[in-house]
Design a protein around this motif. Structure first.
Motif, short mmCIF file in Angstrom:
data_model
loop_
_atom_site.label_atom_id
_atom_site.label_comp_id
_atom_site.label_asym_id
_atom_site.label_seq_id
_atom_site.Cartn_x
_atom_site.Cartn_y
_atom_site.Cartn_z
N GLU A 145 0.83 -1.21 0.00
CA GLU A 145 0.00 0.00 0.00
C GLU A 145 0.86 1.26 0.00
O GLU A 145 0.53 2.25 -0.65
CB GLU A 145 -0.93 -0.02 1.21
CG GLU A 145 -1.96 -1.14 1.13
CD GLU A 145 -2.70 -1.35 2.45
OE1 GLU A 145 -3.73 -2.03 2.42
OE2 GLU A 145 -2.23 -0.84 3.48
N LEU A 146 1.97 1.23 0.73
CA LEU A 146 2.88 2.37 0.74
C LEU A 146 3.48 2.63 -0.64
O LEU A 146 3.53 3.77 -1.12
CB LEU A 146 4.00 2.15 1.75
CG LEU A 146 3.69 2.47 3.21
CD1 LEU A 146 4.77 1.88 4.11
CD2 LEU A 146 3.59 3.98 3.41
N VAL A 147 3.93 1.55 -1.29
CA VAL A 147 4.53 1.69 -2.63
C VAL A 147 3.51 2.25 -3.60
O VAL A 147 3.79 3.19 -4.36
CB VAL A 147 5.08 0.34 -3.12
CG1 VAL A 147 5.47 0.43 -4.60
CG2 VAL A 147 6.28 -0.09 -2.29
N ARG A 148 2.31 1.68 -3.58
CA ARG A 148 1.29 2.11 -4.53
C ARG A 148 0.90 3.58 -4.32
O ARG A 148 0.85 4.37 -5.27
CB ARG A 148 0.05 1.22 -4.40
CG ARG A 148 -1.06 1.55 -5.39
CD ARG A 148 -0.70 1.11 -6.79
NE ARG A 148 -1.60 1.65 -7.79
CZ ARG A 148 -1.81 1.10 -8.98
NH1 ARG A 148 -1.17 0.00 -9.31
NH2 ARG A 148 -2.64 1.64 -9.84
N SER A 149 0.65 3.96 -3.07
CA SER A 149 0.24 5.34 -2.81
C SER A 149 1.37 6.31 -3.11
O SER A 149 1.14 7.43 -3.58
CB SER A 149 -0.23 5.50 -1.36
OG SER A 149 0.80 5.16 -0.45
N ASN A 150 2.61 5.89 -2.88
CA ASN A 150 3.76 6.73 -3.15
C ASN A 150 3.89 7.01 -4.65
O ASN A 150 4.06 8.15 -5.09
CB ASN A 150 5.03 6.08 -2.62
CG ASN A 150 6.22 7.01 -2.67
OD1 ASN A 150 6.10 8.20 -2.44
ND2 ASN A 150 7.38 6.47 -2.97
N VAL A 151 3.81 5.94 -5.45
CA VAL A 151 3.96 6.10 -6.90
C VAL A 151 2.77 6.88 -7.47
O VAL A 151 2.94 7.73 -8.36
CB VAL A 151 4.12 4.73 -7.58
CG1 VAL A 151 4.23 4.88 -9.09
CG2 VAL A 151 5.36 4.01 -7.05
N GLU A 152 1.57 6.59 -6.97
CA GLU A 152 0.40 7.35 -7.41
C GLU A 152 0.57 8.84 -7.10
O GLU A 152 0.21 9.70 -7.91
CB GLU A 152 -0.86 6.82 -6.72
CG GLU A 152 -1.34 5.46 -7.20
CD GLU A 152 -2.16 5.55 -8.49
OE1 GLU A 152 -2.32 6.67 -9.02
OE2 GLU A 152 -2.63 4.50 -8.95
#
Length: 247
Positions: A145-152
């Motif tokens: 979730e951290l990776v996804r929200s960061n890239v988004e």
């Protein structure tokens, strides 16, 4: 897959040379292969050829350690993921490939990446969670979730910056060109295309070094021409990958 055994390796494509290296390792009894950024200089067709060899070896119980910045390639080949930073694992979690780059709850959760709290080095996951909690956003709990929200969030910031630049300049933007290390991140490039609604051109990775070489070459009279002609020269030597909006 056929490669002429009588042909000198130096005359083969980079993909075929790497396949020969794999065959050499297997012939010497290797049971684990380390593929470190092996696709960096390959076309999509050559990547698929290399992956077909890797899949065949995996089916024969060979172990493969695949190191890459390209999420799509990770999804295509890997069963599990370990996220690394400065040669050390980020936490103790080994992630399942399923869900890391796919749409989900956190696909639409973005935070302001230019918030001052993110400027200094430190515990970024804690700062991201703190920001989300303070602004009433769902707090990312897992590394996925951290990776996804960061890239988004990075892609959203790019889109907003382009909107402001277009508004201030009075000029329309037809494409986004990402160079440097970020161009290796397939998920970031695709999300940028999705959020801007524009085609993204990714690469070259070593943009700074190439620029320095061209400036010095022009100073020495080895190359001539305008800035546009030098850019065309780079494009011929390293064609960018294209990402078109999908959402």
């Amino acid at each position: 897959m056929r490669i002429d055994p009588n042909r000198a390796a130096e005359g083969l494509s980079i993909a075929d040379q790497r396949i020969i290296e794999i065959a050499k390792a297997i012939s010497q009894g290797a049971t684990v292969l380390v593929m470190d950024e092996q696709t960096a200089a390959l076309s999509d067709i050559e990547v698929e050829r290399l992956f077909q060899v890797a899949r065949n070896l995996r089916a024969q119980s060979a172990g493969i350690l695949f190191i890459s910045h390209r999420f799509d390639e990770v999804f295509a080949l890997c069963d599990r993921i370990t996220v690394m930073r400065e040669v050390a694992p980020v936490g103790d979690t080994v992630l399942s490939v399923k869900g890391l780059g796919r749409a989900g709850l956190f696909a639409d959760v973005t935070f302001a990446v230019d918030d001052p709290r993110f400027l200094a080095p430190g515990d970024m996951p804690a700062r991201i969670r703190s920001y989300c909690a303070e602004h009433g956003l769902p707090v990312p709990g897992t590394l996925v979730e951290l990776v996804r929200s960061n890239v988004e969030s990075l892609a959203a910031a790019y889109a907003e910056t382009l909107r402001v630049a277009s508004e201030l300049s009075g000029r329309s933007i037809r494409a986004v060109h990402i160079v440097g290390g970020g161009s290796q991140n397939d998920l970031l490039c695709q999300l940028t295309a999705n959020r801007t609604g524009l085609t993204v051109l990714a690469g070259p990775v070593e943009a700074t070094a190439i620029g320095n070489v061209l400036v010095q070459a022009r100073a020495q009279g080895l190359v001539t021409g305008s800035l546009d002609s030098l850019r065309a020269l780079v494009a011929q030597a390293s064609a960018p990958r294209r990402y078109r909006p999908t959402a």
